[in-house]
Write a protein that holds these residues in place. Sequence first.
Motif, short mmCIF file in Angstrom:
data_model
loop_
_atom_site.label_atom_id
_atom_site.label_comp_id
_atom_site.label_asym_id
_atom_site.label_seq_id
_atom_site.Cartn_x
_atom_site.Cartn_y
_atom_site.Cartn_z
N MET A 21 0.83 -1.20 0.00
CA MET A 21 0.00 0.00 0.00
C MET A 21 0.88 1.26 0.00
O MET A 21 1.96 1.27 0.57
CB MET A 21 -0.93 0.03 1.21
N ARG A 22 0.39 2.32 -0.63
CA ARG A 22 1.11 3.58 -0.68
C ARG A 22 0.17 4.72 -0.30
O ARG A 22 -1.03 4.64 -0.47
CB ARG A 22 1.65 3.83 -2.09
N ILE A 23 0.77 5.80 0.25
CA ILE A 23 -0.01 6.99 0.57
C ILE A 23 0.61 8.19 -0.13
O ILE A 23 1.75 8.14 -0.60
CB ILE A 23 -0.07 7.25 2.09
N SER A 24 -0.16 9.28 -0.18
CA SER A 24 0.32 10.50 -0.80
C SER A 24 0.18 11.66 0.18
O SER A 24 -0.90 11.88 0.72
CB SER A 24 -0.49 10.79 -2.07
N ILE A 25 1.27 12.36 0.43
CA ILE A 25 1.25 13.54 1.29
C ILE A 25 2.00 14.67 0.61
O ILE A 25 2.80 14.44 -0.30
CB ILE A 25 1.85 13.27 2.68
N ASP A 26 1.73 15.88 1.05
CA ASP A 26 2.36 17.06 0.48
C ASP A 26 3.61 17.40 1.30
O ASP A 26 3.50 17.83 2.45
CB ASP A 26 1.37 18.23 0.52
N PRO A 27 4.81 17.23 0.74
CA PRO A 27 6.03 17.47 1.51
C PRO A 27 6.21 18.95 1.87
O PRO A 27 6.87 19.26 2.88
CB PRO A 27 7.15 16.96 0.61
N PHE A 28 5.65 19.85 1.06
CA PHE A 28 5.75 21.26 1.42
C PHE A 28 5.00 21.53 2.72
O PHE A 28 5.50 22.23 3.61
CB PHE A 28 5.20 22.16 0.31
#
Length: 203
Positions: free
Chosen positions: A127-134
Motif C-alpha cells: 500500500m502507498r499513501i500520498s502527502i504534500d512534503p511542502f
Amino acid sequence: MVGCAVTTGVGAAVNTAGVRPSDTVLVLGCGGVGLNAIQGARLAGARRIIAADISDEKLEQTRVFGATDLINSARENLADRVRQLTDGRGVEIAIEAIGLPRTIESAYEVLARGGTAVVAGQVADGMRISIDPFVMSDQELSLIGSNYGSSKPDTDFPMLIDHYMNSRIDLDSLVTSVIGLQDINEAFDQMKRGIGIRSVITY
C-alpha cells in the motif's frame, strides 16, 4: 488482550505519540486497537479525545474508554468536523488504527502545526499513501509508525496490569461476551461482521 490490542493501542498513545496533557487527540478506527488508543490518551491526560469511525455502535462504546467527542465519518466530513471542534486549529496527535491509505492520509491532513500522525493500524503489504512534503516542512508535521505500541513487553505488560488493578485502564469493558468452545464459529462470524469487541472462551 494485554498481549495484543491493549498494548498496541495504549502504547501508540503513550509510548509512540507521547501524548501530553495539553494535547487534543484524534483516534481513527474504534476497534480493539482504537479503543485502547483512546484509553492511552486518557491515561496520558489528553485534554480532548475525538473518536472517529463509520459505526455508531462502535462510537458509543468509545465514551466508556474516554472519548469526549464522536465523529461518524460516513455521515460527516472528518476534516471539517475536526476543525470545527478545535476552532480551526487541528489536533496535536492523530492515531490511525485501521491500516488504510485514505485514513492514514486523513489523520495527517487534520494535524495542527507541529502535530504528529501515528500509524498504528496494520497496513497491507504494498500500500502507498500520498502527502504534500511542502506542508510537512512548512507546518513541521510528523508521520510515524507504531509497531506493537513501541512497547517492551517485559516492562509494559506488568505496568498495564498495574494500571488495570488500580482502575486507571478498563479491561472488563473490552469483553463483550463469554462463550464456550462450542460457540467459537459463531464468535468468528460475529467478528467478521464487526459485532462486539472481544470474546473470552471458557472450556
